[in-house]
Write an enzyme that holds these catalytic residues in place. Structure first.
Site, mmCIF file in Angstrom:
data_model
loop_
_atom_site.group_PDB
_atom_site.id
_atom_site.type_symbol
_atom_site.label_atom_id
_atom_site.label_comp_id
_atom_site.label_asym_id
_atom_site.label_seq_id
_atom_site.Cartn_x
_atom_site.Cartn_y
_atom_site.Cartn_z
ATOM 1 N N HIS A 290 -11.796 -7.574 -0.153
ATOM 2 C CA HIS A 290 -11.329 -6.676 -1.210
ATOM 3 C C HIS A 290 -12.162 -5.404 -1.325
ATOM 4 C CE1 HIS A 290 -8.443 -9.678 -2.302
ATOM 5 N NE2 HIS A 290 -9.387 -10.553 -2.562
ATOM 6 N N ASP B 242 0.818 -1.216 0.000
ATOM 7 C CA ASP B 242 0.000 0.000 0.000
ATOM 8 C C ASP B 242 0.856 1.272 0.000
ATOM 9 O OD1 ASP B 242 -3.047 -1.010 0.738
ATOM 10 O OD2 ASP B 242 -1.479 -2.268 1.617
ATOM 11 N N ASP C 247 -11.736 -4.414 4.431
ATOM 12 C CA ASP C 247 -10.402 -4.949 4.690
ATOM 13 C C ASP C 247 -9.711 -4.171 5.803
ATOM 14 O OD1 ASP C 247 -10.738 -6.849 2.749
ATOM 15 O OD2 ASP C 247 -9.393 -5.926 1.284
#
Length: 266
Positions: free
Chosen positions: A206, A149, A211
């Site tokens: 997802h 991320d 999440d």
């Protein structure tokens, strides 16, 4: 009263008091951080892998987790408009549940970073939190499920689009790596890690915000197990870091990748 006197004579009350004092001396586990901001981006994707130019963030969610009570105290969520590959693939929509309409009505990444920085500042003021290890107060850091991320997705998209990335994003905890090191097993994804600990995944996998909430639930459990007791963030982008939240270190209106009126962000 006779029973009480008999207990005193036999020393039973004294013994009970000694036992209680021992329990009271057991120290509470001191965590390195008081709050953790958990992130989990969703990005453009295709069935046959990333296309030339890289992936773009299309959902930017975050939750602020109180480490000591294990509760989420605030949330941030924003859909982001992709500009390099503006049309979502059918695979992406099926995987994430994010529709073309949602990203068309979203905002560019630069504007999202601006809004997120304002949210971080608000949380810092409201909960007396600092991301700067050199500043006294309650400490906070970021956490993600893997380094992707912040170490890959956001990093390279900001570079491609010439966006100034807030410096507080330069250091974070890789929850997947910490999980593997502590429990000595390789997790089969976030849902698998939760399942191994007897925790059911809640919501849609997802979905960025789902999440993120589930990652926060996992972090909370790991804290109770003693995983994060003295953990320092070890994943970094730069060696020299600054986490100051002063106005000069967060995105300004001029940093925003336009197509969105500035007035709508204030």
């Amino acid at each position: 009263m006779a029973t009480k006197r008999l207990a005193l004579e036999l020393g039973l009350v004294q013994k009970r008091q000694i036992k209680t004092s021992v329990i009271n001396k057991i120290p509470k586990t001191k965590q390195e951080f008081d709050y953790i901001v958990v992130l989990d981006f969703e990005s453009t994707c295709w069935e046959n892998g990333p296309r030339l130019g890289g992936q773009e963030i299309i959902e930017f969610p975050a939750v602020l987790l109180d480490v000591y009570n294990g509760k989420i105290v605030s949330e941030f969520q924003q859909y982001v408009m992709p500009t390099e590959q503006p049309v979502l693939s059918a695979f992406c929509t099926k995987l994430t549940g994010i529709t073309q309409e949602q990203v068309d009505n979203g905002i560019p990444l630069g504007a999202c970073l601006y809004m997120f920085s304002k949210w971080i500042r608000k949380m810092s003021e409201e909960y007396k939190v600092t991301f700067n290890a050199n500043v006294s107060g309650k400490r906070a850091t970021f956490a993600t499920w893997s380094d992707w991320d912040l170490g890959v997705c956001l990093q390279y998209e900001c570079q491609r689009k010439n966006l100034r990335k807030p410096e507080f994003f330069n250091q974070w905890i890789d929850i997947r790596a910490v999980y593997k090191n502590f429990y000595q097993r390789r997790p089969q994804g976030l849902a698998g890690a939760l399942k191994d600990l007897g925790i059911a995944f809640e919501g849609r996998e997802h979905s960025g915000i789902c999440d993120t909430r589930n990652t926060a639930a996992l972090v909370s459990r790991m804290v109770r197990d003693g995983v994060l007791k003295r953990l320092l963030p070890f994943a970094t982008v730069d060696e020299e870091l600054s986490f100051s939240l002063c106005p000069s270190r967060v995105l300004t209106k001029e940093d925003i990748f336009s197509r969105v009126p500035v007035e709508s962000l204030i």
